[in-house]
Design a protein around this motif. Structure first.
Motif, mmCIF file in Angstrom:
data_model
loop_
_atom_site.group_PDB
_atom_site.id
_atom_site.type_symbol
_atom_site.label_atom_id
_atom_site.label_comp_id
_atom_site.label_asym_id
_atom_site.label_seq_id
_atom_site.Cartn_x
_atom_site.Cartn_y
_atom_site.Cartn_z
ATOM 1 N N TRP A 1 0.831 -1.206 0.000
ATOM 2 C CA TRP A 1 0.000 0.000 0.000
ATOM 3 C C TRP A 1 0.871 1.264 0.000
ATOM 4 O O TRP A 1 0.666 2.164 -0.808
ATOM 5 C CB TRP A 1 -0.929 -0.026 1.202
ATOM 6 C CG TRP A 1 -1.793 1.181 1.307
ATOM 7 C CD1 TRP A 1 -1.608 2.265 2.108
ATOM 8 C CD2 TRP A 1 -2.979 1.444 0.568
ATOM 9 N NE1 TRP A 1 -2.599 3.171 1.926
ATOM 10 C CE2 TRP A 1 -3.468 2.698 0.981
ATOM 11 C CE3 TRP A 1 -3.676 0.737 -0.402
ATOM 12 C CZ2 TRP A 1 -4.615 3.254 0.453
ATOM 13 C CZ3 TRP A 1 -4.835 1.300 -0.921
ATOM 14 C CH2 TRP A 1 -5.287 2.531 -0.493
ATOM 15 N N GLY B 1 -1.458 1.011 -10.618
ATOM 16 C CA GLY B 1 -2.604 0.830 -9.725
ATOM 17 C C GLY B 1 -3.265 -0.527 -9.898
ATOM 18 O O GLY B 1 -3.624 -1.187 -8.929
ATOM 19 N N LEU B 2 -3.424 -0.964 -11.142
ATOM 20 C CA LEU B 2 -4.021 -2.278 -11.398
ATOM 21 C C LEU B 2 -3.130 -3.408 -10.894
ATOM 22 O O LEU B 2 -3.610 -4.368 -10.295
ATOM 23 C CB LEU B 2 -4.301 -2.451 -12.890
ATOM 24 C CG LEU B 2 -5.437 -1.605 -13.453
ATOM 25 C CD1 LEU B 2 -5.527 -1.781 -14.963
ATOM 26 C CD2 LEU B 2 -6.759 -1.963 -12.792
ATOM 27 N N GLY C 1 -3.290 -3.319 -7.125
ATOM 28 C CA GLY C 1 -4.582 -3.851 -6.688
ATOM 29 C C GLY C 1 -4.641 -5.366 -6.809
ATOM 30 O O GLY C 1 -5.161 -6.046 -5.928
ATOM 31 N N LEU D 1 -2.655 -6.799 -3.950
ATOM 32 C CA LEU D 1 -3.386 -6.715 -2.686
ATOM 33 C C LEU D 1 -4.515 -7.731 -2.626
ATOM 34 O O LEU D 1 -4.745 -8.361 -1.593
ATOM 35 C CB LEU D 1 -3.929 -5.297 -2.478
ATOM 36 C CG LEU D 1 -2.881 -4.221 -2.227
ATOM 37 C CD1 LEU D 1 -3.551 -2.859 -2.109
ATOM 38 C CD2 LEU D 1 -2.065 -4.516 -0.998
ATOM 39 N N VAL D 2 -5.236 -7.916 -3.742
ATOM 40 C CA VAL D 2 -6.312 -8.928 -3.773
ATOM 41 C C VAL D 2 -5.719 -10.323 -3.603
ATOM 42 O O VAL D 2 -6.262 -11.154 -2.864
ATOM 43 C CB VAL D 2 -7.128 -8.809 -5.079
ATOM 44 C CG1 VAL D 2 -8.018 -10.018 -5.285
ATOM 45 C CG2 VAL D 2 -7.967 -7.543 -5.046
#
Length: 160
Positions: free
Chosen positions: A62, A91-92, A95, A98-99
């Motif tokens: 993050w 960002g993708l 993300g 993180l997922v």
């Protein structure tokens, strides 16, 4: 002001990743040294270290995305709207990371966590370790000598 914010976020990211490195060092380096002495971490200690590692990595990703998303600007310069593709791709990718980490944490918590119980076996206190996948099967747990609330001793044999 933007340079100061980037520096603060970078420091946070470095501290978080240093904490993750410390957890990894204690988990595996300490586990190696304990194994040389015939000892090992109890299941709840290992599970707690993996959980802390997941949280620290989540936080580090993050902060890393925030650092990489910031572009240094000269004082008084207006932000550019064009050329935002690197930020979108970053960002993708962040993300998705993180997922993926969240799914791993969910899988770990609900299916793969190990647990142990302290009981008495043949007149001595022992730790019976149950593995996450074998939990539903009728296999015997691994029985080890009880050392302390943090450590288990050498393996004594299969349980009953």
């Amino acid at each position: 002001m933007c340079g100061r914010t980037e520096t603060v976020e970078r420091r946070r990211m470095v501290r978080t990743l240093a904490g993750a490195a410390a957890v990894l060092t204690v988990r595996y380096g300490g586990g190696f040294l304990l194994a040389l002495a015939g000892l090992g971490w109890r299941c709840w200690v290992r599970n707690l270290m993996v959980l802390a590692l997941c949280v620290l990595l989540f936080q580090g990703i993050w902060y890393g995305l925030q650092v990489l998303g910031e572009r240094p600007r000269v004082l008084g310069e207006r932000p550019r709207v064009r050329g935002r593709w690197p930020e979108i791709v970053l960002g993708l990718a962040g993300g998705a990371a993180l997922v993926g980490l969240a799914l791993f944490l969910l899988l770990f918590v609900f299916f793969l966590r190990d647990y142990d119980r302290v009981s008495e076996w043949e007149g001595q206190a022992v730790v019976a370790e149950y593995r996450g996948i074998d939990r539903g099967s009728h296999q015997c747990p691994r029985v080890c000598r009880y050392e302390s609330w943090l450590l288990r001793g050498e393996e004594l044999g299969p349980g009953r």
